[in-house]
Design an enzyme around this catalytic site. Sequence first.
Site, PDB file in Angstrom:
ATOM      1  N   ARG A 170       9.275   1.448  12.260  1.00 47.85           N
ATOM      2  CA  ARG A 170      10.346   0.707  11.606  1.00 47.85           C
ATOM      3  C   ARG A 170      11.630   1.446  11.925  1.00 47.85           C
ATOM      4  O   ARG A 170      11.908   2.482  11.317  1.00 47.85           O
ATOM      5  CB  ARG A 170      10.039   0.759  10.110  1.00 47.85           C
ATOM      6  CG  ARG A 170      10.602  -0.307   9.253  1.00 47.85           C
ATOM      7  CD  ARG A 170      10.170  -0.031   7.818  1.00 47.85           C
ATOM      8  NE  ARG A 170       9.020  -0.820   7.424  1.00 47.85           N
ATOM      9  CZ  ARG A 170       9.116  -2.045   6.908  1.00 47.85           C
ATOM     10  NH1 ARG A 170      10.283  -2.592   6.684  1.00 47.85           N
ATOM     11  NH2 ARG A 170       8.029  -2.701   6.587  1.00 47.85           N
TER      12      ARG A 170
ATOM     13  N   GLY B  35       5.031 -14.529  13.407  1.00 49.89           N
ATOM     14  CA  GLY B  35       4.407 -15.299  14.488  1.00 49.89           C
ATOM     15  C   GLY B  35       5.155 -15.167  15.805  1.00 49.89           C
ATOM     16  O   GLY B  35       4.564 -15.233  16.894  1.00 49.89           O
TER      17      GLY B  35
ATOM     18  N   ARG C 195      -1.496  -4.530  -4.007  1.00 46.87           N
ATOM     19  CA  ARG C 195      -2.459  -4.767  -2.924  1.00 46.87           C
ATOM     20  C   ARG C 195      -3.449  -5.865  -3.263  1.00 46.87           C
ATOM     21  O   ARG C 195      -3.710  -6.155  -4.422  1.00 46.87           O
ATOM     22  CB  ARG C 195      -3.257  -3.477  -2.684  1.00 46.87           C
ATOM     23  CG  ARG C 195      -2.421  -2.280  -2.259  1.00 46.87           C
ATOM     24  CD  ARG C 195      -2.308  -2.202  -0.789  1.00 46.87           C
ATOM     25  NE  ARG C 195      -1.362  -1.198  -0.323  1.00 46.87           N
ATOM     26  CZ  ARG C 195      -1.309  -0.798   0.955  1.00 46.87           C
ATOM     27  NH1 ARG C 195      -2.134  -1.280   1.852  1.00 46.87           N
ATOM     28  NH2 ARG C 195      -0.403   0.081   1.327  1.00 46.87           N
TER      29      ARG C 195
ATOM     30  N   TYR D  24      -5.961   5.162  -7.551  1.00 47.11           N
ATOM     31  CA  TYR D  24      -5.293   4.225  -6.641  1.00 47.11           C
ATOM     32  C   TYR D  24      -6.002   4.181  -5.287  1.00 47.11           C
ATOM     33  O   TYR D  24      -6.323   5.237  -4.709  1.00 47.11           O
ATOM     34  CB  TYR D  24      -3.820   4.599  -6.423  1.00 47.11           C
ATOM     35  CG  TYR D  24      -3.273   3.892  -5.204  1.00 47.11           C
ATOM     36  CD1 TYR D  24      -2.935   2.539  -5.279  1.00 47.11           C
ATOM     37  CD2 TYR D  24      -3.203   4.515  -3.964  1.00 47.11           C
ATOM     38  CE1 TYR D  24      -2.530   1.853  -4.152  1.00 47.11           C
ATOM     39  CE2 TYR D  24      -2.793   3.832  -2.836  1.00 47.11           C
ATOM     40  CZ  TYR D  24      -2.458   2.496  -2.927  1.00 47.11           C
ATOM     41  OH  TYR D  24      -2.085   1.816  -1.809  1.00 47.11           O
ATOM     42  N   GLY D  25      -6.156   3.009  -4.758  1.00 48.88           N
ATOM     43  CA  GLY D  25      -6.817   2.708  -3.475  1.00 48.88           C
ATOM     44  C   GLY D  25      -6.926   3.839  -2.462  1.00 48.88           C
ATOM     45  O   GLY D  25      -7.979   4.469  -2.316  1.00 48.88           O
TER      46      GLY D  25
ATOM     47  N   CYS E  14       3.958  -1.557   7.493  1.00 47.45           N
ATOM     48  CA  CYS E  14       4.882  -1.973   8.561  1.00 47.45           C
ATOM     49  C   CYS E  14       4.369  -3.212   9.286  1.00 47.45           C
ATOM     50  O   CYS E  14       4.767  -3.486  10.415  1.00 47.45           O
ATOM     51  CB  CYS E  14       5.094  -0.837   9.561  1.00 47.45           C
ATOM     52  SG  CYS E  14       6.092   0.506   8.916  1.00 47.45           S
ATOM     53  N   GLY E  15       3.454  -3.940   8.668  1.00 48.38           N
ATOM     54  CA  GLY E  15       3.067  -5.240   9.226  1.00 48.38           C
ATOM     55  C   GLY E  15       1.806  -5.251  10.081  1.00 48.38           C
ATOM     56  O   GLY E  15       1.623  -6.168  10.876  1.00 48.38           O
TER      57      GLY E  15
ATOM     58  N   LYS F 241      -8.951   5.944   4.237  1.00 47.07           N
ATOM     59  CA  LYS F 241      -8.124   6.926   4.931  1.00 47.07           C
ATOM     60  C   LYS F 241      -8.799   8.295   4.980  1.00 47.07           C
ATOM     61  O   LYS F 241      -8.743   9.007   5.975  1.00 47.07           O
ATOM     62  CB  LYS F 241      -6.738   7.029   4.272  1.00 47.07           C
ATOM     63  CG  LYS F 241      -5.938   5.717   4.342  1.00 47.07           C
ATOM     64  CD  LYS F 241      -5.726   5.328   5.749  1.00 47.07           C
ATOM     65  CE  LYS F 241      -5.189   3.969   6.084  1.00 47.07           C
ATOM     66  NZ  LYS F 241      -4.189   3.262   5.418  1.00 47.07           N
TER      67      LYS F 241
ATOM     68  N   SER G  62       1.836   2.769   7.502  1.00 43.03           N
ATOM     69  CA  SER G  62       1.454   1.898   6.390  1.00 43.03           C
ATOM     70  C   SER G  62       2.616   0.985   6.004  1.00 43.03           C
ATOM     71  O   SER G  62       3.775   1.414   6.004  1.00 43.03           O
ATOM     72  CB  SER G  62       1.079   2.749   5.170  1.00 43.03           C
ATOM     73  OG  SER G  62       0.034   3.614   5.504  1.00 43.03           O
TER      74      SER G  62
ATOM     75  N   ASN H 131       4.028  -1.739  -3.637  1.00 48.13           N
ATOM     76  CA  ASN H 131       2.786  -1.364  -2.953  1.00 48.13           C
ATOM     77  C   ASN H 131       1.565  -2.018  -3.616  1.00 48.13           C
ATOM     78  O   ASN H 131       0.459  -1.515  -3.527  1.00 48.13           O
ATOM     79  CB  ASN H 131       2.619   0.160  -2.928  1.00 48.13           C
ATOM     80  CG  ASN H 131       1.521   0.599  -1.967  1.00 48.13           C
ATOM     81  OD1 ASN H 131       1.368   0.032  -0.879  1.00 48.13           O
ATOM     82  ND2 ASN H 131       0.740   1.601  -2.362  1.00 48.13           N
TER      83      ASN H 131
END
Length: 589
Positions: free
Chosen positions: A404, A498, A373, A200-201, A253-254, A209, A251, A371
């Site tokens: 958050r 936005g 991607r 996984y990524g 959270c935008g 990371k 991670s 999750n």
Amino acid sequence: MAYPTKNKKVIAFVEESAKLACPDKIVWIDGSEEQLAALRKEACETGEMLKLNQEKLPGCYYHRTAQNDVARVEDRTFICCREKENAGPTNNWMDPKEAYQMCADIARGQMKGRTMYVIPYSMGLIGSPFSKIGVEVTDSIYVVLNMAIMTRVGLACYDQLGEDGDFVKGFHAKCSVDPEKRYIMHFPEDDTIISVNSAYGGNVLLGKKCFALRIASYLGKTEGWMAEHMLILGVTFPDGRKKYVAAAFPSACGKTNLAMLIPPKHYLEKGYKIETVGDDIAWIRVGEDGRLWAVNPENGFFGVAPGTNDKSNPNALAATKKGTIFTNVAIDPADNTVWWEGLTKPAPEKLIDWLGNDWTPESGVKAAHPNSRFTAPAVNCPCLSEAFNSKEGVPLDAIIFGGRRATTTPLVYQSRNWDHGVFVGSIMSSETTAAATGATGVLRHDPMAMKPFCGYHMGDYFAHWIEMGKKVTNPPKIFNVNWFRQDANGEFLWPGFGDNMRVLEWILNRCDNAVDAQETAIGYVPYAKDIDLEGLDYSRETLESILYVDKARWSAEADEIKEFYKQFGDKLPKELSDCLATLKANCEK
Ligand code: SAT
Ligand code: MN
């Protein structure tokens, strides 16, 4: 054999890796389109990847991970430095000797019947004095193809190394993807990463990371710079001025959404523009002008798919339209394209979900993994900043921290000065997300959004932040935001996306001393009248409610932070305990 490099350390590393893992074959990745195309073809033949609709999504592919291998595994991620003390209380630690031995035992012979790929890559522009080279060996084509999007892969990296240059060694073996034998091990003192039993990524794209944060944060501490879990964006004002902001969020959270924000209509009409420099990682150093300068060491976006749509983030969506690898999203069999929750409403009638099962809106499960991607080349992003390719990077006007939090933390506040800003970052907490395994929605401390990514003792990391403040003569102003306040029914109280431009504008005005603020127990908070609500159906009362600093709650928060701080013992900088004492006293006033 003929090697594509004269670097003896690279050759020794590859030979040692091969001796251990026993691949049938070694392929040296050169970064050429020809070689990557052949690998894509091979991955499609073996079923490792699926080719998507090439008319609608040219160059796009699809991959499913194993069901048990869908997120970072923080409980199986270790910092293996010689002294346990140096890993600190927020990291798992293992003795390096023991860790090397354990990994060797796990990886021994695991590439039999497989190919080992050798990927030379640069974090940052190849040839920039601020970039760093890594070499990852892996038995996964998926990893090769993702690394070729996320980093700058190519033989030019070997030129950088010359015969004797050092690089970060990354060893990845999928093994049997056994979650009980999955380990993501970092050896900061040896510039080495070992990842076994995952595909996984975040666990296996070792440039991301593992290198650009865990190893690099340690290098930064030793060499006097910083590796941070931050997006970087540029704002152009109607009068042509440009300002740059780096922002740390945990991670999922935008960060990608904020980095690619499209301002509300009236801002666009006035001539405001947002450009993206990075969406996840910033390497930051002190420039000759005494300011902090940031570069994005990556070359692509490994973004969370669910929730991305043409309203929430049209730029990210556009970035995924070509040359992208999708992982664990759903497939729309009608036209062999992809789908995820939030992409379109209503959902298509029939899909194949991320597990490969037939899916309908009545299935009662998510079609895409939360999750899931996309791995998209940065050049695809319509709002990519020119500064993305600048060696010097961009000078930072503001640093923003954000978590958050359903309650307590207001929409935005400004720290009183650098040291207080470090305090504000250190007390970040956030509800957990699907980016890591384990329960989601649990509030936890995540200082500077680096809890999972700091490669050394968090108390020393705080001290490094304080030190960096002394080196900059013109430091960025430090803020905290919270887009995630909720009412008693769990409804979000701020529109976000936005509309976060409205908060960004206040932040940048503060940097220019162009707007007043109220001093509160926690720092400077906007007067509600100073947040532009034009074109938004939103009441000042609601805004006031999410700007309100509730001293009783903050007093309790201060007590809780005191507990949290205890684990750092005498490594906690006095500047931070002083700020905590001030916070407590302010709340009692
Ligand atoms: O999986 S990654 O670590 O690469 C992404 C994230 O969790 O931020
Ligand atoms: Mn991240």
